[in-house]
Design an enzyme around this catalytic site. Structure first.
Site, PDB file in Angstrom:
ATOM      1  N   ARG A 173       0.862  -1.184   0.000  1.00  0.00           N
ATOM      2  CA  ARG A 173       0.000   0.000   0.000  1.00  0.00           C
ATOM      3  C   ARG A 173       0.899   1.235   0.000  1.00  0.00           C
ATOM      4  O   ARG A 173       2.028   1.205   0.499  1.00  0.00           O
ATOM      5  CB  ARG A 173      -0.891   0.010   1.238  1.00  0.00           C
ATOM      6  CG  ARG A 173      -1.800  -1.213   1.379  1.00  0.00           C
ATOM      7  CD  ARG A 173      -2.587  -1.164   2.683  1.00  0.00           C
ATOM      8  NE  ARG A 173      -3.494  -2.296   2.835  1.00  0.00           N
ATOM      9  CZ  ARG A 173      -3.200  -3.423   3.485  1.00  0.00           C
ATOM     10  NH1 ARG A 173      -1.999  -3.541   4.046  1.00  0.00           N
ATOM     11  NH2 ARG A 173      -4.068  -4.395   3.588  1.00  0.00           N
ATOM     12  N   LYS A 197      -1.876  -2.566   8.193  1.00  0.00           N
ATOM     13  CA  LYS A 197      -3.071  -2.207   8.943  1.00  0.00           C
ATOM     14  C   LYS A 197      -3.124  -2.960  10.270  1.00  0.00           C
ATOM     15  O   LYS A 197      -2.773  -4.135  10.345  1.00  0.00           O
ATOM     16  CB  LYS A 197      -4.320  -2.533   8.120  1.00  0.00           C
ATOM     17  CG  LYS A 197      -4.513  -1.625   6.917  1.00  0.00           C
ATOM     18  CD  LYS A 197      -5.825  -1.915   6.218  1.00  0.00           C
ATOM     19  CE  LYS A 197      -6.070  -0.942   5.078  1.00  0.00           C
ATOM     20  NZ  LYS A 197      -7.361  -1.212   4.397  1.00  0.00           N
ATOM     21  N   HIS A 268      -2.609   1.996  -5.938  1.00  0.00           N
ATOM     22  CA  HIS A 268      -3.412   0.812  -5.636  1.00  0.00           C
ATOM     23  C   HIS A 268      -3.608  -0.035  -6.886  1.00  0.00           C
ATOM     24  O   HIS A 268      -3.783  -1.247  -6.800  1.00  0.00           O
ATOM     25  CB  HIS A 268      -4.761   1.215  -5.036  1.00  0.00           C
ATOM     26  CG  HIS A 268      -5.181   0.348  -3.893  1.00  0.00           C
ATOM     27  ND1 HIS A 268      -4.434   0.232  -2.728  1.00  0.00           N
ATOM     28  CD2 HIS A 268      -6.249  -0.478  -3.730  1.00  0.00           C
ATOM     29  CE1 HIS A 268      -5.034  -0.615  -1.905  1.00  0.00           C
ATOM     30  NE2 HIS A 268      -6.128  -1.056  -2.493  1.00  0.00           N
ATOM     31  N   ARG A 271      -0.742  -2.259  -7.005  1.00  0.00           N
ATOM     32  CA  ARG A 271      -0.961  -3.334  -6.021  1.00  0.00           C
ATOM     33  C   ARG A 271      -1.903  -4.391  -6.599  1.00  0.00           C
ATOM     34  O   ARG A 271      -1.640  -5.589  -6.503  1.00  0.00           O
ATOM     35  CB  ARG A 271      -1.544  -2.721  -4.743  1.00  0.00           C
ATOM     36  CG  ARG A 271      -1.911  -3.704  -3.640  1.00  0.00           C
ATOM     37  CD  ARG A 271      -2.312  -2.906  -2.403  1.00  0.00           C
ATOM     38  NE  ARG A 271      -3.050  -3.676  -1.418  1.00  0.00           N
ATOM     39  CZ  ARG A 271      -2.480  -4.417  -0.460  1.00  0.00           C
ATOM     40  NH1 ARG A 271      -1.166  -4.519  -0.405  1.00  0.00           N
ATOM     41  NH2 ARG A 271      -3.218  -5.051   0.429  1.00  0.00           N
ATOM     42  N   HIS A 294      -3.615  -9.013   3.625  1.00  0.00           N
ATOM     43  CA  HIS A 294      -5.066  -9.027   3.790  1.00  0.00           C
ATOM     44  C   HIS A 294      -5.442  -9.781   5.057  1.00  0.00           C
ATOM     45  O   HIS A 294      -4.889 -10.846   5.346  1.00  0.00           O
ATOM     46  CB  HIS A 294      -5.743  -9.713   2.596  1.00  0.00           C
ATOM     47  CG  HIS A 294      -5.749  -8.872   1.355  1.00  0.00           C
ATOM     48  ND1 HIS A 294      -5.873  -9.414   0.092  1.00  0.00           N
ATOM     49  CD2 HIS A 294      -5.650  -7.524   1.186  1.00  0.00           C
ATOM     50  CE1 HIS A 294      -5.856  -8.437  -0.798  1.00  0.00           C
ATOM     51  NE2 HIS A 294      -5.723  -7.285  -0.158  1.00  0.00           N
ATOM     52  N   TYR A 303      -9.255 -11.106  -6.568  1.00  0.00           N
ATOM     53  CA  TYR A 303      -8.319 -11.141  -7.686  1.00  0.00           C
ATOM     54  C   TYR A 303      -8.503 -12.380  -8.553  1.00  0.00           C
ATOM     55  O   TYR A 303      -8.128 -12.375  -9.722  1.00  0.00           O
ATOM     56  CB  TYR A 303      -6.879 -11.065  -7.169  1.00  0.00           C
ATOM     57  CG  TYR A 303      -6.592  -9.762  -6.464  1.00  0.00           C
ATOM     58  CD1 TYR A 303      -6.481  -8.582  -7.178  1.00  0.00           C
ATOM     59  CD2 TYR A 303      -6.459  -9.704  -5.079  1.00  0.00           C
ATOM     60  CE1 TYR A 303      -6.238  -7.373  -6.540  1.00  0.00           C
ATOM     61  CE2 TYR A 303      -6.209  -8.505  -4.438  1.00  0.00           C
ATOM     62  CZ  TYR A 303      -6.108  -7.354  -5.170  1.00  0.00           C
ATOM     63  OH  TYR A 303      -5.880  -6.160  -4.541  1.00  0.00           O
TER      64      TYR A 303
END
Length: 322
Positions: A173, A197, A268, A271, A294, A303
């Site tokens: 990110r 995150k 992004h 990514r 994730h 994806y």
């Protein structure tokens, strides 16, 4: 927590200042919970708090309530309906409903509400749109054009090329990339340590092109931009401070825009492209999940739909019996 210097829009700052004491105190406590106890990113905290301020402003302004105890399912539904009336889309409504449910669950646990109305709040489901991705040859062209710009060893060009290579190589990110420090890079093993995150740490590998670009930046580019304010930041802005995500977005948009036929996308998009190309190359879904950081496999599974759609498009374009 003082209510000055908030990273909120001016209208939300004004609404927050106008909340009655009990409601304002609840927002402050909720913000501390998100940032300190849950360790969410500044961006996520800002979004959640902004939605809660909007909800409580509605409770106070439209319902005349000064107590959180007046917050019930009717208020939640009326608030979302008002958002819909002023043009909020499905994605925005879904996000605001999620923020409201998080807030009411927290308020109930802390006995600010006797009954949690959140679980009964229905909102439009967030549409699962397929991300925009580059084709493999387009990504290669982006990197090739970027590398050509480094021939004169301009420090900014060296930085921009390293940024592009690392974004595509690792699927980071943009906030993760800008937060990297020098000691986060393991040159011997070609690994980068990332804090993502929720303060979750992961190690992500990168290949030889990324290593070359990063090596040139560190040996010839970074020293030219280094100042007393640089600190340990891996990537630096033109004035020597830590590279800002907005600058990275400009770099990526400009680089991709220079490739004919490439979709207009930003960091992004790189990514998304990295994840899609890994899966198309044979990587398993669980490994891609780990690389991207994730929290759930469901996010990464998006994806697989991208690769299937691309295979269908190729089949329709090339098979003689379509």
């Amino acid at each position: 927590m003082p209510r000055t210097d908030r990273p909120e829009r001016p209208d939300l700052r004004a609404a927050r200042r106008c909340l009655p004491e009990e409601l304002g105190a609840a927002v402050d406590r909720f913000e501390r919970h998100l940032s300190v106890e849950r360790g969410l990113s500044t961006h996520t905290v800002r979004a959640y708090v902004g939605d809660v301020v909007s909800l409580l402003d509605h409770l106070h302004g439209r319902r005349g309530a000064s107590s959180l105890g007046r917050l019930d399912l009717g208020v939640l539904r009326d608030w979302l309906a008002r958002m819909h009336e002023v043009g909020a889309g499905r994605t925005t409504l879904a996000r605001r409903a999620a923020a409201a449910r998080t807030f009411t669950a927290w308020a109930t646990r802390h006995e600010l509400l006797t009954v949690d109305p959140g679980p009964r709040l229905a909102a439009p489901s967030k549409p699962r749109t397929l991300p925009t991705v580059l084709r493999v040859e387009q990504a290669a062209s982006v990197m090739s054009c970027s590398e050509s710009a480094t021939e004169e060893a301009d420090p900014v060009a060296l930085r921009d090329h390293a940024v592009l290579e690392m974004l595509y190589a690792t699927g980071l990110r943009v906030s993760e990339l800008c937060g990297l420090d020098l000691d986060d890079i393991d040159d011997d093993h070609r690994l980068v340590r990332v804090v993502g995150k929720g303060d979750k740490e992961r190690a992500v590998p990168f290949g030889a092109p990324g290593a070359r670009a990063l090596g040139r930046w560190l040996s010839s580019g970074r020293p030219a931009l280094l100042t007393a304010r640089s600190g340990p930041a891996l990537f630096l802005g033109k004035r020597g401070g830590r590279l800002d995500p907005r600058a990275v977005r400009r770099v990526v948009h400009d680089a991709i825009g220079a490739v004919e036929g490439a979709a207009d996308t930003g960091p992004h998009g790189l990514r998304h492209s990295a994840a899609t190309h890994l899966l198309e190359g044979g990587a398993d879904l669980r490994s891609v999940q780990e690389l991207l950081g994730h929290a759930t496999l469901a996010t990464t599974q998006l994806y697989t739909h991208v690769t299937v759609e691309r295979l269908k498009a190729i089949h329709d374009r090339t098979h003689p019996r379509t």
